[in-house]
Design an enzyme around this catalytic site. Sequence first.
Site, PDB file in Angstrom:
ATOM      1  N   HIS A 199       1.826   4.659  -2.809  1.00  0.00           N
ATOM      2  CA  HIS A 199       2.028   6.100  -2.622  1.00  0.00           C
ATOM      3  C   HIS A 199       3.412   6.516  -3.123  1.00  0.00           C
ATOM      4  O   HIS A 199       3.572   7.558  -3.759  1.00  0.00           O
ATOM      5  CB  HIS A 199       1.902   6.458  -1.144  1.00  0.00           C
ATOM      6  CG  HIS A 199       0.514   6.444  -0.612  1.00  0.00           C
ATOM      7  ND1 HIS A 199      -0.526   7.145  -1.181  1.00  0.00           N
ATOM      8  CD2 HIS A 199      -0.016   5.822   0.490  1.00  0.00           C
ATOM      9  CE1 HIS A 199      -1.631   6.952  -0.473  1.00  0.00           C
ATOM     10  NE2 HIS A 199      -1.347   6.163   0.539  1.00  0.00           N
ATOM     11  N   HIS A 216       0.826  -1.207   0.000  1.00  0.00           N
ATOM     12  CA  HIS A 216       0.000   0.000   0.000  1.00  0.00           C
ATOM     13  C   HIS A 216       0.858   1.255   0.000  1.00  0.00           C
ATOM     14  O   HIS A 216       0.695   2.145  -0.845  1.00  0.00           O
ATOM     15  CB  HIS A 216      -0.929  -0.011   1.216  1.00  0.00           C
ATOM     16  CG  HIS A 216      -1.783   1.212   1.331  1.00  0.00           C
ATOM     17  ND1 HIS A 216      -3.093   1.252   0.906  1.00  0.00           N
ATOM     18  CD2 HIS A 216      -1.525   2.454   1.834  1.00  0.00           C
ATOM     19  CE1 HIS A 216      -3.599   2.454   1.120  1.00  0.00           C
ATOM     20  NE2 HIS A 216      -2.660   3.199   1.693  1.00  0.00           N
ATOM     21  N   GLU A 217       1.778   1.335   0.955  1.00  0.00           N
ATOM     22  CA  GLU A 217       2.604   2.541   1.054  1.00  0.00           C
ATOM     23  C   GLU A 217       3.512   2.698  -0.164  1.00  0.00           C
ATOM     24  O   GLU A 217       3.824   3.821  -0.573  1.00  0.00           O
ATOM     25  CB  GLU A 217       3.427   2.520   2.343  1.00  0.00           C
ATOM     26  CG  GLU A 217       2.596   2.579   3.614  1.00  0.00           C
ATOM     27  CD  GLU A 217       1.669   3.785   3.673  1.00  0.00           C
ATOM     28  OE1 GLU A 217       2.014   4.846   3.095  1.00  0.00           O
ATOM     29  OE2 GLU A 217       0.595   3.676   4.291  1.00  0.00           O
TER      30      GLU A 217
END
Length: 330
Positions: A119, A115-116
Amino acid sequence: MRPYFESERVLHDGVFFAATSLYGLTFAERGDLVAYHPDARVFEVSDADGSPVGLFVFDLYTPDSKRGGAWMNPLVSQSALLEPLPVVVNNLNVAKPPAGSPTLLTLDEVTTMFHEFGHALHGLVARVQYPHFSGTNVFRDFVEFPSQVNEMWILWPSVLSNYARHYATGEPMPAALVEKLLAAEGFNQGFETSEYLAAALLDQAWHSLTFDEAAGLTSVDDVAAFEASALAAVGLDHPAVPTRYSSTYFAHTFSGGYDAGYYSYIWSEVLDADTVEWFGANGGLSREGGSRFRQRLLGVGGSKDPLEAYRDFRGRDAEVAPLLARRRLA
């Protein structure tokens, strides 16, 4: 499952492998570049043609001074005006094992890592003129979209088989266990969706008040009555699904920066699920699909209206059906 999720394999053979397969990016650790903490590692990111993309800082462990949670920060935002190449950091909070022991992750921690990094990709592949529009500098209800899309590769067969191997034996995760993971994705989604929507709609109700209406709310009893009325109006005053975020401690509504925007999590997931469906129908983990997503959506950051960028990538507006199917609510 933790023996199958050794952190180095997850990072190199999972997270980086998916990014290389999709976007042609490669990652070379630079031990000569000193980060802000001994545990923070610096990777030089290059494109398929060898040209530099930026630097990625990976900070996995939990020192005493670190705040909780996980997040991405742009240390340098890409812009043709000021800084041609970006520097981004991913921070997680994984317990550091004793020296000589492997770092074995939970499935939740694996999800957080992917997920990160979604980003991070948003920041790394940005190619805009002004730093104000670079990477994750997008509308609140669009910022979680690329990170949630990147989670799709966790259980993608070619990615999972590449990284999910027993740290001691090298054996792949058993197929029966993978099937259980996939089957469990729909568990409790009716409750969780209703619980979340109640909070999002309550947030909207508070921020729909006019000044005159708000002036009449002077006591805790009034707040409770308003909350109950707001949930009843949308059919979510059900005793089986109690309020998760009562107004008096719902920080996102009043002090967390999400004022009237708590809906953004599920809206991002609408876009995410619709994008996952597109990848599934267009070759999956492929350079062709990755290049389209990178050039038409990731790379433009906030320099283009997000829905216009989404239409440019997808060929149409997002539809809610893929999200309902994912949550077993169709």
